[in-house]
Enzyme design. Structure first.
Site, mmCIF file in Angstrom:
data_model
loop_
_atom_site.group_PDB
_atom_site.id
_atom_site.type_symbol
_atom_site.label_atom_id
_atom_site.label_comp_id
_atom_site.label_asym_id
_atom_site.label_seq_id
_atom_site.Cartn_x
_atom_site.Cartn_y
_atom_site.Cartn_z
ATOM 1 N N LYS A 89 2.054 -3.546 7.210
ATOM 2 C CA LYS A 89 2.159 -3.713 5.755
ATOM 3 C C LYS A 89 3.602 -3.455 5.288
ATOM 4 O O LYS A 89 4.093 -4.122 4.377
ATOM 5 C CB LYS A 89 1.209 -2.749 5.039
ATOM 6 N N TYR A 106 -1.360 -0.435 11.253
ATOM 7 C CA TYR A 106 -1.709 -1.030 9.952
ATOM 8 C C TYR A 106 -0.572 -0.835 8.955
ATOM 9 O O TYR A 106 -0.049 -1.802 8.385
ATOM 10 C CB TYR A 106 -3.001 -0.403 9.395
ATOM 11 N N THR A 124 0.837 -1.208 0.000
ATOM 12 C CA THR A 124 0.000 0.000 0.000
ATOM 13 C C THR A 124 0.870 1.255 0.000
ATOM 14 O O THR A 124 2.021 1.227 0.471
ATOM 15 C CB THR A 124 -0.908 0.011 1.252
ATOM 16 N N ASP A 125 0.312 2.361 -0.493
ATOM 17 C CA ASP A 125 1.058 3.632 -0.442
ATOM 18 C C ASP A 125 1.267 4.109 0.991
ATOM 19 O O ASP A 125 2.117 4.959 1.255
ATOM 20 C CB ASP A 125 0.351 4.716 -1.283
ATOM 21 N N GLU A 126 0.494 3.531 1.933
ATOM 22 C CA GLU A 126 0.596 4.008 3.322
ATOM 23 C C GLU A 126 1.928 3.647 3.962
ATOM 24 O O GLU A 126 2.280 4.177 5.015
ATOM 25 C CB GLU A 126 -0.581 3.481 4.161
HETATM 26 P P1 NAD Z 1 -10.603 -6.029 2.971
HETATM 27 O O1 NAD Z 1 -10.480 -5.745 4.425
HETATM 28 O O2 NAD Z 1 -11.839 -5.672 2.242
HETATM 29 O O3 NAD Z 1 -10.350 -7.588 2.702
HETATM 30 C C1 NAD Z 1 -9.382 -8.337 3.380
HETATM 31 C C2 NAD Z 1 -9.728 -9.806 3.170
HETATM 32 O O4 NAD Z 1 -8.708 -10.596 3.814
HETATM 33 C C3 NAD Z 1 -11.069 -10.223 3.796
HETATM 34 O O5 NAD Z 1 -11.795 -11.004 2.879
HETATM 35 C C4 NAD Z 1 -10.653 -11.045 5.010
HETATM 36 O O6 NAD Z 1 -11.607 -12.046 5.355
HETATM 37 C C5 NAD Z 1 -9.341 -11.630 4.535
HETATM 38 N N1 NAD Z 1 -8.464 -12.032 5.637
HETATM 39 C C6 NAD Z 1 -8.124 -11.291 6.723
HETATM 40 N N2 NAD Z 1 -7.312 -11.995 7.523
HETATM 41 C C7 NAD Z 1 -7.093 -13.194 6.916
HETATM 42 C C8 NAD Z 1 -6.331 -14.327 7.245
HETATM 43 N N3 NAD Z 1 -5.613 -14.387 8.375
HETATM 44 N N4 NAD Z 1 -6.334 -15.383 6.397
HETATM 45 C C9 NAD Z 1 -7.078 -15.355 5.254
HETATM 46 N N5 NAD Z 1 -7.834 -14.298 4.902
HETATM 47 C C10 NAD Z 1 -7.843 -13.224 5.725
HETATM 48 O O7 NAD Z 1 -9.324 -5.323 2.312
HETATM 49 P P2 NAD Z 1 -9.142 -4.629 0.896
HETATM 50 O O8 NAD Z 1 -9.507 -3.217 1.000
HETATM 51 O O9 NAD Z 1 -9.741 -5.480 -0.142
HETATM 52 O O10 NAD Z 1 -7.560 -4.700 0.764
HETATM 53 C C11 NAD Z 1 -6.943 -5.846 0.221
HETATM 54 C C12 NAD Z 1 -5.432 -5.678 0.262
HETATM 55 O O11 NAD Z 1 -5.078 -4.504 -0.450
HETATM 56 C C13 NAD Z 1 -4.877 -5.514 1.672
HETATM 57 O O12 NAD Z 1 -3.664 -6.222 1.724
HETATM 58 C C14 NAD Z 1 -4.653 -4.024 1.802
HETATM 59 O O13 NAD Z 1 -3.596 -3.753 2.688
HETATM 60 C C15 NAD Z 1 -4.285 -3.662 0.378
HETATM 61 N N6 NAD Z 1 -4.605 -2.277 -0.031
HETATM 62 C C16 NAD Z 1 -5.866 -1.784 0.143
HETATM 63 C C17 NAD Z 1 -6.148 -0.503 -0.314
HETATM 64 C C18 NAD Z 1 -7.539 0.069 -0.182
HETATM 65 O O14 NAD Z 1 -7.749 1.243 -0.484
HETATM 66 N N7 NAD Z 1 -8.552 -0.701 0.230
HETATM 67 C C19 NAD Z 1 -5.144 0.275 -0.913
HETATM 68 C C20 NAD Z 1 -3.868 -0.271 -1.071
HETATM 69 C C21 NAD Z 1 -3.608 -1.542 -0.631
HETATM 70 P P1 TYD Z 2 -9.888 5.520 5.076
HETATM 71 O O1 TYD Z 2 -10.935 5.239 4.057
HETATM 72 O O2 TYD Z 2 -9.993 4.860 6.411
HETATM 73 O O3 TYD Z 2 -8.508 5.189 4.373
HETATM 74 P P2 TYD Z 2 -6.980 5.489 4.904
HETATM 75 O O4 TYD Z 2 -7.019 6.105 6.224
HETATM 76 O O5 TYD Z 2 -6.415 4.122 4.946
HETATM 77 O O6 TYD Z 2 -6.396 6.372 3.874
HETATM 78 O O7 TYD Z 2 -9.834 7.078 5.315
HETATM 79 C C1 TYD Z 2 -9.598 7.971 4.239
HETATM 80 C C2 TYD Z 2 -9.565 9.375 4.810
HETATM 81 O O8 TYD Z 2 -10.857 9.698 5.326
HETATM 82 C C3 TYD Z 2 -8.618 9.520 5.981
HETATM 83 O O9 TYD Z 2 -8.022 10.810 5.934
HETATM 84 C C4 TYD Z 2 -9.508 9.412 7.193
HETATM 85 C C5 TYD Z 2 -10.812 10.026 6.717
HETATM 86 N N1 TYD Z 2 -12.037 9.497 7.341
HETATM 87 C C6 TYD Z 2 -12.962 10.370 7.924
HETATM 88 O O10 TYD Z 2 -12.771 11.596 7.940
HETATM 89 N N2 TYD Z 2 -14.090 9.844 8.485
HETATM 90 C C7 TYD Z 2 -14.343 8.493 8.497
HETATM 91 O O11 TYD Z 2 -15.397 8.063 9.062
HETATM 92 C C8 TYD Z 2 -13.396 7.622 7.875
HETATM 93 C C9 TYD Z 2 -13.615 6.134 7.867
HETATM 94 C C10 TYD Z 2 -12.260 8.162 7.305
#
Ligand code: NAD
Ligand code: TYD
Length: 334
Positions: free
Chosen positions: A152, A148, A124-126
């Site tokens: 990562k 988190y 992730t970019d984080e």
């Molecule tokens: P999500 O929380 O929607 O899904 C995570 C999935 O992993 C779920 O289905 C959960 O049941 C499964 N899981 C959790 N623990 C597990 C374990 N121990 N064994 C097997 N399965 C398990 O997450 P997402 O938003 O789809 O993100 C997916 C990936 O992408 C993550 O690795 C996250 O760090 C990365 N990512 C997400 C974003 C974003 O904006 N959502 C951006 C960049 C990277």
């Molecule tokens: P989020 O979707 O949790 O992603 P991340 O923190 O991983 O980038 O949050 C995106 C931005 O929105 C972040 O600056 C936090 C803010 N935020 C709120 O202001 N209110 C909320 O209820 C949530 C979930 C996020």
């Protein structure tokens, strides 16, 4: 025939990626290993559950026996499985360390044993932390600031170490914030759209001026596919669409798209250690030939339409345990 083990495929991005890969190629089989935590949801894959090329296995990536038994039959691993919500990591970091770092280690060890041809770790970019001005390049230092993002970052570098030490053919995408269908309604865009559709307040943290670079999940899936097939071993690839918006801008767009007014906004206490801005230099993945195909505003409007048309999917998620968690964790009602 490419045989995939996709972990965390019942979550938001994983389920979109599985659907995308099955639609793109016949010459593929996919095992989806997912623990089905609160964020994992088989409804996300209802339309493909009976596809012969697809098999779901309920289980934990930390379960070495299970992981080894599945790894025997595959050639490519894509690890999406993670605890993924920053706010939850601030309250209870334990599962983040366990799944995001230790689970990744279990997958790497099994992949090493069975000579996997490609291991893609979804980072992730984080992991870079916050940047006030300019853009992060892949070679910049990692300064993660939440449990988190730190977990990562640990996994990201552990995967790299398997490339350096064991010559494992790994690639590591670092994508920016995704939005789109099937996102659990706890992240900014999915929470605010579903709240707005129900005329429930939108809790903006702090001054609402934190900036994220928003990426439509379909564009991310195409980028991940591109990295998987054209990325160089051992390399990191930033993925972003250059849609930098602060949270108040996003909130206003959602208010407009759902026919609400600013009265819905509630400013609440800021997140601890809240990263101010994420922004990526994406020239490296652009040089592989990928570019985002979706315009941000159209994609956001389509996303609003999807949640409006698919209440069956999210209404049941926002009840019972979810509301209890919300009350307990955020010390307020939805
Ligand atoms: P999500 O929380 O929607 O899904 C995570 C999935 O992993 C779920 O289905 C959960 O049941 C499964 N899981 C959790 N623990 C597990 C374990 N121990 N064994 C097997 N399965 C398990 O997450 P997402 O938003 O789809 O993100 C997916 C990936 O992408 C993550 O690795 C996250 O760090 C990365 N990512 C997400 C974003 C974003 O904006 N959502 C951006 C960049 C990277
Ligand atoms: P989020 O979707 O949790 O992603 P991340 O923190 O991983 O980038 O949050 C995106 C931005 O929105 C972040 O600056 C936090 C803010 N935020 C709120 O202001 N209110 C909320 O209820 C949530 C979930 C996020």
């Amino acid at each position: 025939m490419q045989k995939y083990l996709i972990t965390g495929g019942a979550g938001f991005i994983g389920s979109n990626f599985i659907r995308y890969m099955l639609s793109k190629s016949d010459d593929i089989t996919i095992i989806n290993l997912d623990k089905l935590t609160y964020a994992g949801n088989l409804d996300n894959l209802k339309d493909i559950e009976s596809d012969d090329r697809y098999r779901f296995v309920k289980g934990d990536i930390c379960d070495s026996g299970l992981v080894n038994s599945l790894m025997k039959d595959v050639s490519v691993v894509v690890n999406f499985a993670a605890e993924s919500h920053v706010d939850r990591s601030i309250g209870t970091p334990d599962e983040f360390i366990q799944t995001d770092i230790f689970g990744c280690f279990i997958l790497l060890e099994a992949a090493r044993k069975y000579g996997i041809e490609r291991f893609m770790q979804i980072s992730t970019d984080e992991v870079y932390g916050s940047i006030d001005n300019g853009l992060f390049k892949e070679t910049d230092a990692l300064m993660p600031s939440s449990p988190y993002s730190a977990s990562k970052a640990g996994a990201d570098r552990l995967v790299y170490s398997y490339y350096i030490t064991y010559q494992m053919p790994v690639v590591i995408p670092r994508s920016s914030n995704n939005f789109g269908p099937y996102q659990y309604p706890e992240k900014l865009i999915s929470l605010f759209i579903t709240n707005a559709l129900d005329k429930i307040s939108l809790p903006v943290y702090g001054d609402g001026k934190n900036v994220r670079d928003w990426l439509y999940v379909q564009d991310n899936c195409e980028a991940l596919d591109c990295i998987l097939h054209h990325g160089k071993d051992g390399e990191v690839y930033n993925v972003g669409a250059g849609n930098e918006k602060d949270n108040l801008e996003i909130t206003q767009l959602i208010i407009d798209a759902t026919g609400n007014t600013e009265n819905l906004i509630t400013f609440v206490e800021d997140r601890k250690g809240h990263d101010r801005r994420y922004a990526l230099d994406v020239s490296k993945i652009r040089s592989l030939g990928w570019e985002p195909r979706h315009d941000f505003h159209s994609a956001l409007n389509e996303t609003v339409d999807w949640y409006r048309d698919n209440r069956w999917w999210w209404e049941k998620l926002k009840s019972g345990e979810y509301l209890e968690y919300y009350r307990h964790h955020y010390k307020r009602d939805l």
